[in-house]
Design a protein around this motif. Structure first.
Motif, mmCIF file in Angstrom:
data_model
loop_
_atom_site.group_PDB
_atom_site.id
_atom_site.type_symbol
_atom_site.label_atom_id
_atom_site.label_comp_id
_atom_site.label_asym_id
_atom_site.label_seq_id
_atom_site.Cartn_x
_atom_site.Cartn_y
_atom_site.Cartn_z
ATOM 1 N N LEU A 4 0.854 -1.185 0.000
ATOM 2 C CA LEU A 4 0.000 0.000 0.000
ATOM 3 C C LEU A 4 0.892 1.238 0.000
ATOM 4 C CD1 LEU A 4 -2.456 -1.084 2.838
ATOM 5 C CD2 LEU A 4 -2.720 -1.441 0.381
ATOM 6 N N VAL A 5 0.516 2.225 -0.782
ATOM 7 C CA VAL A 5 1.225 3.504 -0.756
ATOM 8 C C VAL A 5 0.206 4.601 -0.454
ATOM 9 C CG1 VAL A 5 2.685 5.130 -1.989
ATOM 10 C CG2 VAL A 5 2.918 2.689 -2.449
ATOM 11 N N ASN A 6 0.476 5.331 0.607
ATOM 12 C CA ASN A 6 -0.387 6.441 0.988
ATOM 13 C C ASN A 6 -0.035 7.640 0.109
ATOM 14 O OD1 ASN A 6 -1.615 8.645 2.140
ATOM 15 N ND2 ASN A 6 -1.285 7.958 4.232
ATOM 16 N N ARG A 9 0.678 11.037 1.426
ATOM 17 C CA ARG A 9 1.998 11.268 2.010
ATOM 18 C C ARG A 9 3.086 11.348 0.949
ATOM 19 N NH1 ARG A 9 4.198 9.626 7.128
ATOM 20 N NH2 ARG A 9 2.597 9.739 8.713
ATOM 21 N N CYS A 10 2.952 10.539 -0.088
ATOM 22 C CA CYS A 10 4.013 10.400 -1.085
ATOM 23 C C CYS A 10 4.371 11.754 -1.687
ATOM 24 C CB CYS A 10 3.567 9.451 -2.198
ATOM 25 S SG CYS A 10 4.785 9.309 -3.525
ATOM 26 N N GLU A 11 5.677 12.024 -1.708
ATOM 27 C CA GLU A 11 6.165 13.283 -2.295
ATOM 28 C C GLU A 11 7.011 12.999 -3.532
ATOM 29 O OE1 GLU A 11 8.069 15.181 1.021
ATOM 30 O OE2 GLU A 11 6.162 15.665 1.974
ATOM 31 N N TYR A 12 6.883 11.803 -4.078
ATOM 32 C CA TYR A 12 7.525 11.434 -5.342
ATOM 33 C C TYR A 12 9.048 11.597 -5.294
ATOM 34 C CZ TYR A 12 2.706 11.566 -6.863
ATOM 35 O OH TYR A 12 1.372 11.348 -6.980
ATOM 36 N N HIS A 13 9.617 11.257 -4.134
ATOM 37 C CA HIS A 13 11.067 11.335 -4.035
ATOM 38 C C HIS A 13 11.735 10.292 -4.910
ATOM 39 C CE1 HIS A 13 11.033 14.158 -0.724
ATOM 40 N NE2 HIS A 13 10.082 13.438 -0.156
ATOM 41 N N GLY A 14 11.081 9.166 -5.073
ATOM 42 C CA GLY A 14 11.609 8.143 -5.962
ATOM 43 C C GLY A 14 12.580 7.174 -5.325
ATOM 44 N N GLN A 15 12.811 7.287 -4.024
ATOM 45 C CA GLN A 15 13.753 6.344 -3.395
ATOM 46 C C GLN A 15 13.259 4.912 -3.489
ATOM 47 O OE1 GLN A 15 13.457 9.366 -2.390
ATOM 48 N NE2 GLN A 15 15.245 10.088 -1.281
ATOM 49 N N CYS A 16 11.950 4.725 -3.474
ATOM 50 C CA CYS A 16 11.416 3.373 -3.611
ATOM 51 C C CYS A 16 11.763 2.797 -4.986
ATOM 52 C CB CYS A 16 9.909 3.372 -3.391
ATOM 53 S SG CYS A 16 8.993 4.498 -4.461
ATOM 54 N N VAL A 17 11.795 3.650 -5.985
ATOM 55 C CA VAL A 17 12.131 3.197 -7.346
ATOM 56 C C VAL A 17 13.587 2.758 -7.404
ATOM 57 C CG1 VAL A 17 12.186 3.840 -9.781
ATOM 58 C CG2 VAL A 17 10.401 4.782 -8.284
ATOM 59 N N ASP A 25 7.721 2.375 -9.953
ATOM 60 C CA ASP A 25 8.104 3.150 -11.133
ATOM 61 C C ASP A 25 7.432 4.510 -11.071
ATOM 62 O OD1 ASP A 25 9.296 3.633 -13.637
ATOM 63 O OD2 ASP A 25 7.455 3.040 -14.680
ATOM 64 N N ILE A 26 8.137 5.516 -11.505
ATOM 65 C CA ILE A 26 7.508 6.825 -11.706
ATOM 66 C C ILE A 26 7.378 7.014 -13.207
ATOM 67 C CG2 ILE A 26 7.745 9.316 -11.424
ATOM 68 C CD1 ILE A 26 8.985 8.840 -8.719
ATOM 69 N N THR A 27 6.153 7.176 -13.663
ATOM 70 C CA THR A 27 5.878 7.220 -15.096
ATOM 71 C C THR A 27 6.321 8.555 -15.685
ATOM 72 O OG1 THR A 27 3.686 8.207 -14.884
ATOM 73 C CG2 THR A 27 3.824 5.802 -14.669
ATOM 74 N N GLU A 31 3.522 9.998 -12.332
ATOM 75 C CA GLU A 31 2.707 9.213 -11.403
ATOM 76 C C GLU A 31 3.518 8.040 -10.859
ATOM 77 O OE1 GLU A 31 -0.464 9.951 -10.485
ATOM 78 O OE2 GLU A 31 -0.197 11.773 -11.683
ATOM 79 N N LEU A 32 3.269 7.699 -9.594
ATOM 80 C CA LEU A 32 3.919 6.522 -9.013
ATOM 81 C C LEU A 32 3.068 5.298 -9.296
ATOM 82 C CD1 LEU A 32 6.235 5.444 -7.193
ATOM 83 C CD2 LEU A 32 4.643 5.657 -5.276
ATOM 84 N N GLU A 33 3.709 4.276 -9.835
ATOM 85 C CA GLU A 33 3.040 2.991 -10.038
ATOM 86 C C GLU A 33 3.824 1.940 -9.269
ATOM 87 O OE1 GLU A 33 2.963 2.348 -14.251
ATOM 88 O OE2 GLU A 33 1.116 3.499 -14.485
ATOM 89 N N CYS A 53 11.835 5.053 1.933
ATOM 90 C CA CYS A 53 10.871 6.137 1.744
ATOM 91 C C CYS A 53 11.008 7.158 2.880
ATOM 92 C CB CYS A 53 9.450 5.591 1.717
ATOM 93 S SG CYS A 53 8.231 6.915 1.495
ATOM 94 N N PRO A 54 11.302 8.410 2.542
ATOM 95 C CA PRO A 54 11.556 9.406 3.588
ATOM 96 C C PRO A 54 10.305 9.868 4.320
ATOM 97 C CG PRO A 54 11.723 10.402 1.424
ATOM 98 C CD PRO A 54 11.523 8.942 1.197
ATOM 99 N N VAL A 55 9.139 9.546 3.797
ATOM 100 C CA VAL A 55 7.906 10.010 4.461
ATOM 101 C C VAL A 55 7.045 8.835 4.947
ATOM 102 C CG1 VAL A 55 7.855 12.213 3.258
ATOM 103 C CG2 VAL A 55 6.714 10.235 2.231
ATOM 104 N N GLN A 56 7.655 7.654 4.970
ATOM 105 C CA GLN A 56 6.966 6.437 5.459
ATOM 106 C C GLN A 56 5.603 6.249 4.790
ATOM 107 O OE1 GLN A 56 8.269 8.608 8.249
ATOM 108 N NE2 GLN A 56 10.134 7.568 7.654
ATOM 109 N N ALA A 57 5.583 6.386 3.483
ATOM 110 C CA ALA A 57 4.317 6.274 2.749
ATOM 111 C C ALA A 57 3.971 4.832 2.384
ATOM 112 C CB ALA A 57 4.379 7.119 1.475
ATOM 113 N N ILE A 58 4.962 3.940 2.448
ATOM 114 C CA ILE A 58 4.753 2.564 1.977
ATOM 115 C C ILE A 58 4.524 1.651 3.173
ATOM 116 C CG2 ILE A 58 5.676 0.677 0.576
ATOM 117 C CD1 ILE A 58 7.684 2.741 -0.556
HETATM 118 S S1 SF4 Z 1 10.000 6.839 -1.784
HETATM 119 FE FE1 SF4 Z 1 8.058 7.280 -0.740
HETATM 120 S S2 SF4 Z 1 7.674 9.425 -1.187
HETATM 121 FE FE2 SF4 Z 1 9.160 8.703 -2.660
HETATM 122 S S3 SF4 Z 1 8.028 8.039 -4.452
HETATM 123 FE FE3 SF4 Z 1 8.340 6.265 -3.160
HETATM 124 S S4 SF4 Z 1 6.495 6.165 -1.887
HETATM 125 FE FE4 SF4 Z 1 6.588 8.214 -2.718
#
Ligand code: SF4
Length: 63
Positions: A4-6, A9-17, A25-27, A31-33, A53-58
């Protein structure tokens, strides 16, 4: 396991990618997929993405 990704909260930092590029993936549209029900063999990569994830969104859910 479910991923689950909130998106509130997500700020599209992309660390999860970076941590798990086969699962997140960030399209081109910005958009985050993500794979919502990944293979259990990817659990270590998933945990790395959760930790990155720096904002604990996952969050991960069993089942
Ligand atoms: S690392 Fe966290 S904040 Fe960044 S894109 Fe992934 S879910 Fe979003």
């Amino acid at each position: 396991m479910k991923v689950l990704v909130n998106m509130d909260r997500c700020e599209y930092h992309g660390q999860c990618v970076f941590a798990a590029p086969d699962l997140f993936d960030i399209t081109d549209d910005g958009e985050l997929e993500w794979v919502e029900s990944p293979d259990p063999t990817r659990s270590e990569a998933l945990k790395a993405a959760v930790g990155a994830c720096p904002v604990q969104a996952i969050t991960l859910q069993d089942g």
